[in-house]
Each structure stands twice: as structure tokens, then as C-alpha cells.
Design an enzyme around this catalytic site. Sequence first.
Site, PDB file in Angstrom:
ATOM      1  N   HIS A  17       0.872  -1.188   0.000  1.00  0.00           N
ATOM      2  CA  HIS A  17       0.000   0.000   0.000  1.00  0.00           C
ATOM      3  C   HIS A  17       0.910   1.238   0.000  1.00  0.00           C
ATOM      4  O   HIS A  17       1.008   1.967   0.988  1.00  0.00           O
ATOM      5  CB  HIS A  17      -0.902  -0.029   1.233  1.00  0.00           C
ATOM      6  N   CYS A  74      -3.629   3.550   9.413  1.00  0.00           N
ATOM      7  CA  CYS A  74      -4.014   3.933   8.043  1.00  0.00           C
ATOM      8  C   CYS A  74      -5.514   4.164   7.920  1.00  0.00           C
ATOM      9  O   CYS A  74      -5.956   4.858   7.014  1.00  0.00           O
ATOM     10  CB  CYS A  74      -3.576   2.853   7.067  1.00  0.00           C
ATOM     11  N   ARG A 131      -2.910  11.870   2.538  1.00  0.00           N
ATOM     12  CA  ARG A 131      -3.087  11.018   1.355  1.00  0.00           C
ATOM     13  C   ARG A 131      -3.345  11.903   0.137  1.00  0.00           C
ATOM     14  O   ARG A 131      -2.802  11.693  -0.949  1.00  0.00           O
ATOM     15  CB  ARG A 131      -4.272  10.055   1.551  1.00  0.00           C
TER      16      ARG A 131
HETATM   17  N1   CP Z   1      -6.298   3.879   4.304  1.00  0.00           N
HETATM   18  C1   CP Z   1      -7.024   3.586   3.234  1.00  0.00           C
HETATM   19  O1   CP Z   1      -6.524   3.187   2.183  1.00  0.00           O
HETATM   20  O2   CP Z   1      -8.387   3.786   3.374  1.00  0.00           O
HETATM   21  P1   CP Z   1      -9.513   3.272   2.389  1.00  0.00           P
HETATM   22  O3   CP Z   1      -9.494   1.766   2.418  1.00  0.00           O
HETATM   23  O4   CP Z   1     -10.796   3.826   2.936  1.00  0.00           O
HETATM   24  O5   CP Z   1      -9.224   3.783   1.016  1.00  0.00           O
HETATM   25  N1  NVA Z   2      -4.421  -3.835   5.555  1.00  0.00           N
HETATM   26  C1  NVA Z   2      -5.668  -3.190   5.234  1.00  0.00           C
HETATM   27  C2  NVA Z   2      -5.439  -1.780   4.831  1.00  0.00           C
HETATM   28  C3  NVA Z   2      -6.689  -0.993   4.498  1.00  0.00           C
HETATM   29  C4  NVA Z   2      -6.410   0.399   4.074  1.00  0.00           C
HETATM   30  C5  NVA Z   2      -6.366  -3.978   4.140  1.00  0.00           C
HETATM   31  O1  NVA Z   2      -5.695  -4.406   3.194  1.00  0.00           O
HETATM   32  O2  NVA Z   2      -7.577  -4.186   4.220  1.00  0.00           O
END
Ligand code: CP
Ligand code: NVA
Length: 306
Positions: free
Chosen positions: A128, A263, A291
Site C-alpha cells: 500500500h 491507516c 493522502r
Molecule cells: N487507508 C485507506 O486506504 O483507506 P480506504 O481503504 O478507505 O481507502
Molecule cells: N491492511 C488493510 C489496509 C486498508 C487500508 C487492508 O488491506 O484491508
Amino acid sequence: MKKDFITIHDLSHYEFHEIMDLTEKMKKKPGKYREVLKDKVLAMIFQKPSLRTRMTFEVGMLQLGGEAVYLAPSDIQMGSRESVRDIGKNLERWVDGIMIRTFGHNIILELAESTRLPVINALTDLLHPCQAMADFFTLREKKGSFAGLKLAYVGDGNNVCHSLMLAAAKAGLKMAVATPPGYEPKPEIVAWAKEDGQNTGFELTITNDPVEAVKDADAVYTDVWASMGQEAEKETRKKIFQPYQVNKELFSRAKPEAYFMHCLPAHRGEEVTDEVIDSPNSIVYDQAENRLHVQKVIMLLLMGKK
Ligand code: CP
Ligand code: NVA
């Protein structure tokens, strides 16, 4: 050669810091950049849900003078209604860039391979990177620099943990990761981080002891115990991860002025308690705001005039 933004490992050290510096400038004077992506269109492919990622990419394109088109999981049914490659080949006839949130990391690699458009990773099961860039920007903004900082990550060795390690390697931080046995970060990502952090001051500790990880930390980071796509494991994971909850007791083992980071979305009462995430030390909404600022820069660098 076209450029993608798929992993922080692909960025040079210069590019990593360039993104940080330009984000600071653009955040201070957003008006200067109001037309830099005029008439550009970003296709946003989502195979998983989102609040922050969708909002920040869409608002980011609007603020830079362009537009974004949202493609929901049910719209294009990637891989079943149409192949990944054909989607890439079609999109390049209409738009200027693709953002994708998907499952297997191989899907984003196949998409990037199939198209001449820049492809931005908005989360895969493995990584990510936009999140970690925003998080590191937030840390630098709060602390003034990365020098001497220690980041503790407590929880699942997942996509967010992986990208944070890669950012820590570029930034030259000390990072400690504490996971339950069997949930450690993947060895190939650890190897990338070690390679990237050779001359930056990066130090990495991987442990199963959360108290050891948070000791002397300037920031304590956690994420959900079951990521999107792991819903079936939710109950089993809840039991295994319980000792890794970031609660007042564990958080008090970090530096007194330590920041709490996440996050989001958070599962309050699981990986973090209300009193920690709602405390004055929590910077989770700053991370969410940033972000927007970091991704505007990433889009400008990939899609703007060369
Ligand atoms: N942190 C993040 O990516 O949030 P969302 O899953 O809501 O996009
Ligand atoms: N680790 C989490 C992050 C979400 C933003 C997922 O992949 O669901």
C-alpha cells in the site's frame, strides 16, 4: 520509458525525497497547481471498498484541473468479464492514467505490463505505497525531519507493514515490527527493505514481542488484524492478535510524546482502543488528509507535462 508507481522499492532515494519536498510545497500553495493536470483523466479501478483512497484520488484530480472516473468492482469485473490485459489496452485509448486497488499483486504487474499508461498502486494484498508515502510525509511534517526517529509497527505483517518498511528504508529510520508468530512480514519485502536501507541509517527489528517493539518509539502504528479479503479468518485472528492490541498500557511503553498512527479504517476495540486513537497523541486524521497531498504529487509526476 513510462513510469508507474507500484512499489516504494522502485523509487530512487532522490525520487522518495523529491515527493516529500514537492508535497510540502504543494500543500502550502495549492493554488499554484490548479491547472497542472488540466484535461487529464484518471481511471480508478476498485476491486475492494474504500473511503480515503477514492476520495483523495478523485478530489486530487479535481484540484489539479483534471477528472477521475470511478470503476466499481461490479462494473468491469476484472478477470471474469474481461482480461486484465484487455482492460489495460482499452483504457489507454481514453484516459491518461490508471489507479488500481486489487487483490493479488500479480494483477497490478500484469496491468502495468499491458498498457503504456502510468499505473498507480492504490493497495494490493502485498503493498500500500500511497499510504506509506502519506504516513512518512506526516511524520516528517510533525517531527521536522526523519533523523533519529524510531517507528514501531504492531500487528499483522501485511500490505501496510510492507510499504512502511520500504519507506523506512528510504527515509533511514529505525523500525521495529512486532507480529504474532506466523504473521511476520514477507521475507522478500524484508530483503528489499534491507537492500534499500543499506546506506541510509535504516535499522530493522522483527520480533514477536510488542513491548520490545514500542520501547523508545517516536510513533506506534497499527492496522486491522484481518485485511480486506481475509474476512473468513477474522474470528481466529481476533484471538491470536489480542496481545498485540495498542491500548493505553502498551502505548505507555513508547516515548511519552509518541504519536499513534493508523491507516484507517480502524476496528476500535480490536487492534486499538478508543482512548489511544482518540488521544491527543493520535495523528490518524492528519495521515488521512496527507493522502490527498502526496497523491497529487505522485499524479503530477506521472501524468503531468514532462
Ligand atoms: N487507508 C485507506 O486506504 O483507506 P480506504 O481503504 O478507505 O481507502
Ligand atoms: N491492511 C488493510 C489496509 C486498508 C487500508 C487492508 O488491506 O484491508
